[in-house]
Write a protein that holds these residues in place. Structure first.
Motif, mmCIF file in Angstrom:
data_model
loop_
_atom_site.group_PDB
_atom_site.id
_atom_site.type_symbol
_atom_site.label_atom_id
_atom_site.label_comp_id
_atom_site.label_asym_id
_atom_site.label_seq_id
_atom_site.Cartn_x
_atom_site.Cartn_y
_atom_site.Cartn_z
ATOM 1 N N VAL A 171 0.837 -1.202 0.000
ATOM 2 C CA VAL A 171 0.000 0.000 0.000
ATOM 3 C C VAL A 171 0.871 1.252 0.000
ATOM 4 N N THR A 172 1.934 1.238 0.811
ATOM 5 C CA THR A 172 2.841 2.387 0.882
ATOM 6 C C THR A 172 3.535 2.634 -0.457
ATOM 7 N N LEU A 173 3.939 1.536 -1.124
ATOM 8 C CA LEU A 173 4.588 1.668 -2.424
ATOM 9 C C LEU A 173 3.636 2.109 -3.515
ATOM 10 N N GLY A 174 2.329 1.870 -3.328
ATOM 11 C CA GLY A 174 1.340 2.313 -4.300
ATOM 12 C C GLY A 174 0.841 1.238 -5.239
ATOM 13 N N PHE A 175 1.135 -0.055 -4.938
ATOM 14 C CA PHE A 175 0.683 -1.134 -5.805
ATOM 15 C C PHE A 175 -0.708 -1.662 -5.414
ATOM 16 N N TYR A 176 -1.039 -1.609 -4.128
ATOM 17 C CA TYR A 176 -2.323 -2.082 -3.609
ATOM 18 C C TYR A 176 -2.959 -0.973 -2.786
ATOM 19 N N TYR A 177 -4.244 -1.117 -2.527
ATOM 20 C CA TYR A 177 -4.951 -0.211 -1.627
ATOM 21 C C TYR A 177 -5.807 -1.036 -0.675
ATOM 22 N N GLY B 286 -7.190 -10.900 15.447
ATOM 23 C CA GLY B 286 -8.577 -11.232 15.152
ATOM 24 C C GLY B 286 -9.261 -10.305 14.172
ATOM 25 N N GLN B 287 -8.607 -9.246 13.739
ATOM 26 C CA GLN B 287 -9.196 -8.308 12.788
ATOM 27 C C GLN B 287 -8.601 -8.520 11.409
ATOM 28 N N ARG B 288 -9.459 -8.598 10.421
ATOM 29 C CA ARG B 288 -9.010 -8.820 9.049
ATOM 30 C C ARG B 288 -8.880 -7.505 8.287
ATOM 31 N N TYR B 289 -7.829 -7.448 7.473
ATOM 32 C CA TYR B 289 -7.594 -6.296 6.608
ATOM 33 C C TYR B 289 -7.558 -6.804 5.172
ATOM 34 N N TYR B 290 -8.310 -6.139 4.306
ATOM 35 C CA TYR B 290 -8.466 -6.592 2.931
ATOM 36 C C TYR B 290 -7.747 -5.624 1.990
ATOM 37 N N TYR B 291 -7.150 -6.222 0.931
ATOM 38 C CA TYR B 291 -6.347 -5.435 -0.008
ATOM 39 C C TYR B 291 -6.702 -5.820 -1.439
ATOM 40 N N ILE C 179 -2.966 -3.034 -13.722
ATOM 41 C CA ILE C 179 -1.581 -3.402 -14.020
ATOM 42 C C ILE C 179 -0.777 -2.224 -14.568
ATOM 43 N N LEU C 180 -1.360 -1.469 -15.501
ATOM 44 C CA LEU C 180 -0.619 -0.355 -16.082
ATOM 45 C C LEU C 180 -0.328 0.721 -15.041
ATOM 46 N N TYR C 181 -1.234 0.907 -14.095
ATOM 47 C CA TYR C 181 -0.974 1.869 -13.020
ATOM 48 C C TYR C 181 0.163 1.368 -12.131
ATOM 49 N N ARG C 182 0.149 0.063 -11.821
ATOM 50 C CA ARG C 182 1.228 -0.516 -11.019
ATOM 51 C C ARG C 182 2.564 -0.412 -11.759
#
Length: 350
Positions: A53-59, A80-85, A90-93
């Motif tokens: 997320v920090t690098l900008g590939f996922y949110y 116990g808490q889930r975080y979804y990404y 692809i072209l943006y990445r």
């Protein structure tokens, strides 16, 4: 001089453009594959996805509706808490990757080989072992190969020539990974001989062990190169020795040895010296399998491990190293012609 400088600049620009295209296509194709995060720790996995997320590939997916609809690809669980990404297109990445590489020299982090470790640091730790091995191999190969080739040419059509030619044909046909198997069997009968690459601690504690560890891999890489150098040297030297200008040198009073050293060797080296550079590149490629068999912690072993583990950032940097060496080697090959024979000028119109 201007023509040569212009030629070199044009070639470097072409090399950089080719390197850019190869790495760009490789990155886009790898991004079409699903990522493989090799860890049993949710904490490490969470750290990896947050870094993406920090690098900008996922949110991070925060919309409850998107989560309920399954509009996410990866997740991590902390306390116990889930975080979804979810990934960006692809072209943006690809654009973000270019910005990270050219702006911050950040090629990403490993997903499996060394989770969350910067891939540049991984390559930096592995590259010296591969380069030392290949440099030693080429240093051993050059004098032995040229020497055998010269000896065979001077003893043309004798039993010496026939013996050397037969040995060359045998060893040039044997792959290095087959040769290393026979070497392991042969040296395995020697008590105390290292059958695997020693660790840094063991090599530092026993310098003799560090030297012995080079014998098997260097021999397995050198035999093919020695045979190639010997074969080409013999062929070129035999052709030059039968030329008219060498016969003219003999008629002017030079002995056979003087004519060979002063004239024949220099002319025969024109196509052989560029071959040395090309052979160095082929040795680097061949050491990939060798490193895996002998347990050498080089970039060849790293490349194979990264492919097996689907560690795409490591694959990208390893590809960049191999491709860069291969492309710049072609430039050095062309320039070496002018070094060996000053009459050759690269880029000259006539």
């Amino acid at each position: 001089m201007k023509d040569s400088a212009k030629y070199v600049i044009e070639r470097i620009i072409f090399i950089l453009l080719t390197l850019f295209i190869i790495l760009s296509v490789t990155y886009i194709l790898l991004q079409c594959l699903p990522p493989n995060i090799n860890t049993s720790s949710f904490t490490e996995e969470y750290r990896y996805w947050e870094n993406q997320v920090t690098l900008g590939f996922y949110y991070r997916v925060t919309n409850p509706g998107d989560i309920a609809a399954g509009k996410w690809e990866e997740w991590a669980e902390i306390n116990g808490q889930r975080y979804y990404y979810a990934p960006y297109p692809i072209l943006y990445r690809y654009w973000v990757w270019l910005c990270n590489v050219f702006g911050k020299w950040d090629w990403g982090t490993s997903t499996s080989v060394a989770l969350n470790q910067n891939v540049i640091s991984i390559i930096a730790m592995r590259l010296p072992a591969s380069m030392k091995l290949n440099i030693v191999s080429i240093i051993v190969s050059i004098p032995l190969g040229l020497g055998l080739g010269i000896w065979a040419a001077l003893k043309k059509n004798t039993w010496v020539d026939a013996t050397i030619s037969t040995i060359i044909m045998i060893f040039i046909s044997v792959p290095s990974f087959v040769l290393i198997s026979f070497l392991l069997i042969g040296f395995g009968n020697i008590d105390g001989w290292p059958m695997r690459w020693p660790s840094e601690a063991n090599a530092a504690a026993d310098p003799l062990l560090a030297v012995e560890a080079y014998v098997i891999p260097v021999l397995s890489l050198s035999f093919g190169s020695i045979c190639s150098f010997a074969r080409y040297t013999r062929a070129e030297l035999c052709e030059v020795m039968s030329s008219e200008f060498l016969l003219l040198a003999r008629t002017k009073g030079l002995t056979r040895g003087q004519s060979v050293v002063r004239h024949a060797l220099r002319n025969s080296l024109v196509p052989i010296v560029p071959m040395i550079i090309g052979q160095f590149v082929s040795i680097i490629s061949g050491s990939m399998v060798l490193e895996q068999i002998y347990g050498i912690p080089g970039i060849g072993t790293l490349f194979v491990n990264a492919i097996n583990a689907q560690d795409y950032p490591v694959i990208m940097v390893d590809m960049a190293v191999y491709t860069t060496i291969g492309l710049f080697a072609t430039l050095l090959v062309d320039l070496s012609y002018g070094i060996v024979d000053p009459r050759i000028r690269m880029g000259a119109k006539k």
